[in-house]
Design an enzyme around this catalytic site. Structure first.
Site, mmCIF file in Angstrom:
data_model
loop_
_atom_site.group_PDB
_atom_site.id
_atom_site.type_symbol
_atom_site.label_atom_id
_atom_site.label_comp_id
_atom_site.label_asym_id
_atom_site.label_seq_id
_atom_site.Cartn_x
_atom_site.Cartn_y
_atom_site.Cartn_z
ATOM 1 N NE ARG A 34 2.443 13.397 20.178
ATOM 2 C CZ ARG A 34 2.028 13.660 19.068
ATOM 3 N NH1 ARG A 34 2.443 14.063 18.495
ATOM 4 N NH2 ARG A 34 1.237 15.204 19.267
ATOM 5 C CD GLU A 46 -0.490 17.967 26.624
ATOM 6 O OE1 GLU A 46 -1.150 19.209 26.012
ATOM 7 O OE2 GLU A 46 -0.035 17.240 25.532
ATOM 8 C CD GLN A 51 -0.868 30.991 28.176
ATOM 9 O OE1 GLN A 51 -0.339 31.741 27.222
ATOM 10 N NE2 GLN A 51 -2.217 30.860 28.405
ATOM 11 C CG LEU A 89 8.227 26.203 31.510
ATOM 12 C CD1 LEU A 89 9.272 26.352 30.163
ATOM 13 C CD2 LEU A 89 8.082 25.073 32.630
ATOM 14 N N GLY A 90 8.239 30.845 32.732
ATOM 15 C CA GLY A 90 7.127 31.463 33.385
ATOM 16 C C GLY A 90 5.431 30.906 33.937
ATOM 17 C CB CYS A 200 -4.287 24.689 10.313
ATOM 18 S SG CYS A 200 -5.525 25.525 9.769
ATOM 19 C CB CYS A 210 -4.219 20.448 3.976
ATOM 20 S SG CYS A 210 -5.100 20.347 5.256
ATOM 21 C CB CYS A 216 -10.533 23.161 5.244
ATOM 22 S SG CYS A 216 -10.367 24.993 5.663
HETATM 23 FE FE1 SF4 Z 1 -5.680 24.646 7.081
HETATM 24 FE FE2 SF4 Z 1 -7.948 24.855 5.645
HETATM 25 FE FE3 SF4 Z 1 -5.419 25.197 5.545
HETATM 26 FE FE4 SF4 Z 1 -6.394 23.191 5.315
HETATM 27 S S1 SF4 Z 1 -7.120 23.797 3.418
HETATM 28 S S2 SF4 Z 1 -4.747 24.525 6.203
HETATM 29 S S3 SF4 Z 1 -7.222 23.259 7.186
HETATM 30 S S4 SF4 Z 1 -6.203 26.053 6.269
#
Ligand code: SF4
Length: 366
Positions: A34, A46, A51, A89-90, A200, A210, A216
Site C-alpha cells: 500500500r 496485483e 485468485q 501460490l497456484g 461490502c 457503509c 446503494c
Molecule cells: Fe454494499 Fe450497498 Fe450495503 Fe454499502 S449499502 S455495504 S454498498 S450493499
C-alpha cells in the site's frame, strides 16, 4: 445496461466520491504494498493477488521482492527460480508470465510502461492489472474491476444479471470508467477495493456502517443477499490418479512438466490418471515403460493425497517402484535422477512437494 447506468449522474458521482474519500481517510487497509508508487511492486502484488487471498500473498510478496527487487533482476532470473518462489501460490502461469513480461520490458530499454496501451500487450497483464498499475503507481485515471469491486459495483447499481457474462462485464467496466475521478485516482481506486473487501463483503455486508449506503440501489431494494448473482459452480468430477517414485541407487526420477499441461514448468514425479478398471500395478508398470523407458517393479503404496484442481476432486495414490536392469530413459521430457536431499532445489507442484517430503521422511540419502 442503460437502466442501471442512467441513474449515475453528476450529483450521484459527487456524493459517492466525497463519502468514499472521507471514509477511506480512516478506513483503508494497511497492506505491505500500500502507498507504494513503485510500478514493479504494484505489478507483483496485483498479479499475486489474482485468485489468492491477501493473507496468503503477504509472505510470498516479501520473499519475491527480496530475491527479485526490480525488473532487471526478474528478467535475468531462471524460470525454475521464479517458480520455486511461487511454489504453493497456484496458477503458475502467473509467475512464468511475470518473468516473460520483465524480459520484454528490459528488451525495450528497462523503463516501466506507464500507459494502458503499453501495458496491455505484456504477457499476463489484463485490463484490471494494467488499470491498477496506471492508477496506483502513476496516479492516472484508469478504471478497475476485480472480485471486490465486481460485488460492490453490482450492489451499487442494483445489477441483477450475471456480472461475469460479457454483457455484465460491459456494464460494470462502463460504471468503473464513470466512477474514476481525475483527482487522486489511485487512492480512489484503492478505496473502492477496500470498501468491497471490508464493508461490502460477500455475505452479510455491513450496510449500517457503509459510507455510501445512501447511493446503494441494492440496499434501497433490500436485495444485498441476491446481488451479485453467484458464479455457477462447475459439476465436480471424481478421479483417481497415481504418482510413482521410481528409485535407482537412492535417486528418484523426476521430470519437468511440459507446456500445455497442468503445472507447466514445475517438476514432478511420473503421474498417471488411472482408468477405473485397471490393475493398478500392471497399468503403472506399462505406462512408465511407455512414457519414460525404464522397466520397473511397483513395490509399496506410501501414502494417499486428496486434492482438488478446478472441477476435479482427485484421489492420488503415491507408489514407490524400483527400476530394473537397464533403465535408459526414452522420454521426451526433461528429466533428472535426484537424491531426496536435492528435492529442495526443484520447484514442485503442491502435491509433488508433499510426495517429495513423504519420500524424504521414509528414506535416507545414500
Ligand atoms: Fe454494499 Fe450497498 Fe450495503 Fe454499502 S449499502 S455495504 S454498498 S450493499
Amino acid at each position: 445496461m442503460v437502466d442501471e447506468l442512467s441513474r449515475i449522474d453528476t450529483n450521484w458521482l459527487r456524493r459517492f466520491r466525497s463519502a468514499l474519500r472521507r471514509w477511506h481517510a480512516h478506513g483503508g487497509r494497511d497492506l505491505p504494498w500500500r502507498n507504494c508508487r513503485d510500478p514493479y511492486k504494484v505489478w507483483i502484488s496485483e498479479v499475486m493477488l489474482q485468485q489468492t487471498t491477501v493473507a496468503a500473498v503477504k509472505p510470498y510478496f516479501e520473499r519475491f521482492l527480496k530475491r527479485f527487487p526490480n525488473v532487471a533482476a526478474l528478467a535475468a532470473a531462471n524460470e525454475a527460480d521464479v517458480l520455486r518462489l511461487w511454489e504453493g501460490l497456484g496458477y503458475y502461469s502467473r509467475g512464468r508470465n511475470l518473468r516473460k513480461a520483465a524480459q520484454v520490458i528490459v528488451a525495450n530499454g528497462g523503463e516501466f510502461p506507464e500507459t494502458m496501451d503499453e501495458l496491455l500487450p505484456l504477457p499476463g497483464i489484463g485490463r484490471y492489472t494494467a488499470g491498477a498499475i496506471v492508477s496506483f503507481a502513476f496516479d492516472r485515471p484508469a478504471p478497475i474491476l476485480e472480485a471486490n469491486t465486481l460485488r460492490l459495483y453490482s450492489r451499487l447499481l442494483g445489477f441483477r444479471d450475471d456480472p461475469r457474462s460479457t454483457a455484465g462485464q460491459r456494464v460494470l467496466w462502463s460504471f468503473a470508467e464513470k466512477l474514476v475521478p481525475t483527482k487522486s485516482p489511485g487512492e480512489f481506486n484503492q478505496a473502492l477495493m477496500d470498501l468491497g473487501a471490508t464493508v461490502c463483503t460477500p455475505t452479510e455486508p455491513r450496510c449500517d456502517a457503509c459510507p455510501v449506503a445512501a447511493c446503494c440501489r441494492a440496499l434501497a431494494e433490500q436485495a444485498q443477499a441476491e446481488i451479485p448473482l453467484p458464479a455457477r459452480r462447475p459439476e465436480i468430477t471424481e478421479t483417481r490418479e497415481a504418482y510413482v517414485a521410481i528409485e535407482s541407487s537412492g535417486r528418484y526420477l523426476i521430470y519437468r512438466r511440459p507446456e500445455g499441461q497442468r503445472w507447466a514448468g514445475l517438476w514432478d514425479f511420473p503421474r498417471f490418471e488411472l482408468p477405473s478398471l485397471a490393475k493398478t500395478r500392471q497399468f503403472l508398470e506399462q505406462q512408465i515403460a511407455a512414457d519414460f523407458g525404464p522397466r520397473v517393479s511397483i513395490s509399496e503404496r506410501l501414502t494417499q493425497i486428496k486434492h482438488s484442481v478446478t472441477r476435479f476432486r482427485i484421489t492420488l495414490d503415491c507408489w514407490r517402484a524400483e527400476a530394473i536392469g537397464n533403465h535408459e530413459l526414452i522420454t521426451k521430457h526433461s528429466t533428472a535422477w535426484v537424491k531426496p536431499s536435492q528435492f529442495a532445489r526443484y520447484p514442485f507442484s503442491t502435491t509433488g512437494r508433499q510426495f517429495a517430503e513423504c519420500l524424504s521422511r521414509s528414506v535416507s540419502d545414500p
